[in-house]
Design a protein around this motif. Structure first.
Motif, PDB file in Angstrom:
ATOM      1  N   ARG A 225       2.177   4.548  -8.967  1.00 36.15           N
ATOM      2  CA  ARG A 225       2.862   5.809  -8.686  1.00 36.15           C
ATOM      3  C   ARG A 225       4.193   5.578  -7.986  1.00 36.15           C
ATOM      4  O   ARG A 225       5.168   6.289  -8.228  1.00 36.15           O
ATOM      5  CB  ARG A 225       1.982   6.697  -7.803  1.00 36.15           C
ATOM      6  CG  ARG A 225       0.655   7.110  -8.420  1.00 36.15           C
ATOM      7  CD  ARG A 225      -0.067   8.074  -7.496  1.00 36.15           C
ATOM      8  NE  ARG A 225      -0.345   7.469  -6.198  1.00 36.15           N
ATOM      9  CZ  ARG A 225      -1.441   6.749  -5.937  1.00 36.15           C
ATOM     10  NH1 ARG A 225      -2.349   6.558  -6.875  1.00 36.15           N
ATOM     11  NH2 ARG A 225      -1.632   6.244  -4.729  1.00 36.15           N
ATOM     12  N   ASP A 226       4.210   4.600  -7.075  1.00 39.54           N
ATOM     13  CA  ASP A 226       5.415   4.332  -6.304  1.00 39.54           C
ATOM     14  C   ASP A 226       5.390   2.876  -5.846  1.00 39.54           C
ATOM     15  O   ASP A 226       4.506   2.102  -6.218  1.00 39.54           O
ATOM     16  CB  ASP A 226       5.519   5.278  -5.100  1.00 39.54           C
ATOM     17  CG  ASP A 226       4.243   5.296  -4.252  1.00 39.54           C
ATOM     18  OD1 ASP A 226       3.561   4.232  -4.168  1.00 39.54           O
ATOM     19  OD2 ASP A 226       3.907   6.355  -3.687  1.00 39.54           O
ATOM     20  N   ARG A 227       6.362   2.508  -5.000  1.00 40.00           N
ATOM     21  CA  ARG A 227       6.480   1.123  -4.561  1.00 40.00           C
ATOM     22  C   ARG A 227       5.256   0.653  -3.770  1.00 40.00           C
ATOM     23  O   ARG A 227       4.734  -0.447  -3.987  1.00 40.00           O
ATOM     24  CB  ARG A 227       7.754   0.967  -3.704  1.00 40.00           C
ATOM     25  CG  ARG A 227       9.023   1.259  -4.466  1.00 40.00           C
ATOM     26  CD  ARG A 227      10.171   1.592  -3.528  1.00 40.00           C
ATOM     27  NE  ARG A 227      10.659   0.441  -2.775  1.00 40.00           N
ATOM     28  CZ  ARG A 227      11.745  -0.257  -3.103  1.00 40.00           C
ATOM     29  NH1 ARG A 227      12.450   0.077  -4.175  1.00 40.00           N
ATOM     30  NH2 ARG A 227      12.148  -1.270  -2.358  1.00 40.00           N
ATOM     31  N   THR A 228       4.794   1.508  -2.861  1.00 43.85           N
ATOM     32  CA  THR A 228       3.633   1.141  -2.047  1.00 43.85           C
ATOM     33  C   THR A 228       2.404   0.931  -2.917  1.00 43.85           C
ATOM     34  O   THR A 228       1.646  -0.030  -2.728  1.00 43.85           O
ATOM     35  CB  THR A 228       3.356   2.227  -0.994  1.00 43.85           C
ATOM     36  OG1 THR A 228       4.514   2.384  -0.173  1.00 43.85           O
ATOM     37  CG2 THR A 228       2.164   1.859  -0.123  1.00 43.85           C
ATOM     38  N   PRO A 255       1.080  -4.831   3.366  1.00 49.44           N
ATOM     39  CA  PRO A 255       2.456  -4.808   2.862  1.00 49.44           C
ATOM     40  C   PRO A 255       3.349  -3.918   3.694  1.00 49.44           C
ATOM     41  O   PRO A 255       2.948  -2.831   4.125  1.00 49.44           O
ATOM     42  CB  PRO A 255       2.285  -4.252   1.429  1.00 49.44           C
ATOM     43  CG  PRO A 255       0.995  -3.512   1.454  1.00 49.44           C
ATOM     44  CD  PRO A 255       0.124  -4.247   2.419  1.00 49.44           C
ATOM     45  N   ALA A 256       4.579  -4.378   3.893  1.00 51.52           N
ATOM     46  CA  ALA A 256       5.553  -3.610   4.678  1.00 51.52           C
ATOM     47  C   ALA A 256       6.593  -3.050   3.725  1.00 51.52           C
ATOM     48  O   ALA A 256       7.743  -3.452   3.705  1.00 51.52           O
ATOM     49  CB  ALA A 256       6.218  -4.518   5.712  1.00 51.52           C
ATOM     50  N   VAL A 257       6.166  -2.138   2.892  1.00 49.55           N
ATOM     51  CA  VAL A 257       7.016  -1.636   1.825  1.00 49.55           C
ATOM     52  C   VAL A 257       7.997  -0.608   2.356  1.00 49.55           C
ATOM     53  O   VAL A 257       7.620   0.320   3.086  1.00 49.55           O
ATOM     54  CB  VAL A 257       6.175  -0.998   0.708  1.00 49.55           C
ATOM     55  CG1 VAL A 257       7.054  -0.573  -0.449  1.00 49.55           C
ATOM     56  CG2 VAL A 257       5.103  -1.970   0.238  1.00 49.55           C
ATOM     57  N   ALA A 258       9.262  -0.764   1.995  1.00 54.29           N
ATOM     58  CA  ALA A 258      10.271   0.199   2.411  1.00 54.29           C
ATOM     59  C   ALA A 258      10.114   1.488   1.614  1.00 54.29           C
ATOM     60  O   ALA A 258       9.809   1.462   0.429  1.00 54.29           O
ATOM     61  CB  ALA A 258      11.665  -0.392   2.186  1.00 54.29           C
ATOM     62  N   ARG A 259      10.319   2.585   2.259  1.00 54.40           N
ATOM     63  CA  ARG A 259      10.259   3.865   1.569  1.00 54.40           C
ATOM     64  C   ARG A 259      11.541   4.076   0.777  1.00 54.40           C
ATOM     65  O   ARG A 259      12.587   3.530   1.099  1.00 54.40           O
ATOM     66  CB  ARG A 259      10.095   5.008   2.573  1.00 54.40           C
ATOM     67  CG  ARG A 259       8.790   4.951   3.359  1.00 54.40           C
ATOM     68  CD  ARG A 259       8.678   6.112   4.305  1.00 54.40           C
ATOM     69  NE  ARG A 259       7.423   6.062   5.042  1.00 54.40           N
ATOM     70  CZ  ARG A 259       6.289   6.577   4.610  1.00 54.40           C
ATOM     71  NH1 ARG A 259       6.265   7.152   3.424  1.00 54.40           N
ATOM     72  NH2 ARG A 259       5.195   6.503   5.335  1.00 54.40           N
ATOM     73  N   GLY A 260      11.431   4.864  -0.237  1.00 48.20           N
ATOM     74  CA  GLY A 260      12.636   5.153  -1.006  1.00 48.20           C
ATOM     75  C   GLY A 260      12.327   5.307  -2.487  1.00 48.20           C
ATOM     76  O   GLY A 260      11.213   5.111  -2.941  1.00 48.20           O
ATOM     77  N   THR A 261      13.346   5.647  -3.235  1.00 49.10           N
ATOM     78  CA  THR A 261      13.205   5.839  -4.664  1.00 49.10           C
ATOM     79  C   THR A 261      13.197   4.489  -5.331  1.00 49.10           C
ATOM     80  O   THR A 261      13.675   3.501  -4.767  1.00 49.10           O
ATOM     81  CB  THR A 261      14.374   6.670  -5.217  1.00 49.10           C
ATOM     82  OG1 THR A 261      15.601   6.005  -4.881  1.00 49.10           O
ATOM     83  CG2 THR A 261      14.349   8.051  -4.624  1.00 49.10           C
TER      84      THR A 261
END
Length: 262
Positions: A225-228, A255-261
């Motif tokens: 769905r998204d990066r995370t 995981p230390a995933v950055a938020r964003g598009t």
């Protein structure tokens, strides 16, 4: 250079066979082990030190920028042999020597490593002189299996196949299969470290738009769905593995995933 410690050897006039010396790089998560391997290489005739890396991403960068002749790779850092396969496909001339830990000392792992492109399989507890000899043998023969592991490379007896195996079984990927390209894998590694697209672009010398395209492709291939979600899927399926120094720290392994598009 992030996570990489390359070294370009100086010329050694008068040294026999200097022109045929093999540049050896090490990919291992343990600093003191890397230093020990560096010492072994420095004192072994016909070998010179080419650099070291502690992660998949830095290993790929090291091989792209320094182009060593040999890479010594820790099996615990590559339990599904994704990095082995990426390095082998990126440079067919590269000699890959896998140091096998006891936890990976299985017939399945050795078969996977050899299938991914490893040229030499050696126990991680091997004597330094035997390791240097294994590198030379693998360089001359393009294949070396340490005698203590030879029994694990014997082909098992073939089992009769089921009469009517569903077609989908032939198409299904095994757990931990690598659906991503070399560059997508690098991008996913950096996404998992929490980097934004702009930071990833700088590290990989790409445009932000190219990174965004890679991220979209990763989401599509992993059905995320998204990066995370993509990073979570990658860890659960074995495409990504926690860093070795995080194994006893569950919080650090998240995981230390950055938020964003994308």
């Amino acid at each position: 250079m992030r996570g990489i410690e390359p070294h370009r050897p100086t010329a050694m006039p008068g040294q026999p066979g200097a022109s045929r010396s093999l540049g050896v790089a090490v990919v291992d998560p343990v600093p003191i082990f890397r230093e020990g391997l560096a010492a072994m290489v420095h004192r072994s005739p016909g070998l010179h030190w080419a650099g070291q890396a502690a992660s998949h991403h830095s290993a790929l960068q090291l091989c792209e920028q320094v182009r060593p002749d040999v890479v010594i790779l820790d099996s615990a850092l590559d339990p599904n042999c994704h990095l082995t396969k990426l390095l082998a496909s990126g440079d067919p001339a590269l000699l890959l020597v896998v140091l096998v830990r006891d936890a990976n000392r299985t017939q399945q792992y050795l078969a996977t490593a050899i299938g991914a492109g490893a040229h030499a399989i050696v126990p991680r507890s091997v004597d330094p002189r035997r390791l240097a000899e294994a590198i030379r043998r693998a360089h001359s023969d393009r294949r070396y299996i340490d005698p203590t592991l030879a029994a694990l490379t014997a082909r098992p007896k073939r089992q009769p196949s089921p009469r009517a195996a569903p077609a989908a079984d032939h198409l299904a990927q095994p757990k931990g299969a690598m659906p991503l390209s070399r560059r997508e894998y690098q991008v996913l590694q950096l996404v998992a470290e929490g980097l934004e697209n702009s930071a990833i672009a700088k590290l990989l010398f790409l445009s932000v738009e190219t990174v965004r395209t890679h991220v979209k492709s990763i989401l599509r291939k992993l059905s995320a769905r998204d990066r995370t979600h993509a990073v979570t899927i990658a860890f659960r399926s074995g495409i990504l593995i926690p860093r070795a120094d995080d194994e006893h720290n569950p919080a650090a392994a998240q995981p230390a995933v950055a938020r964003g598009t994308p």
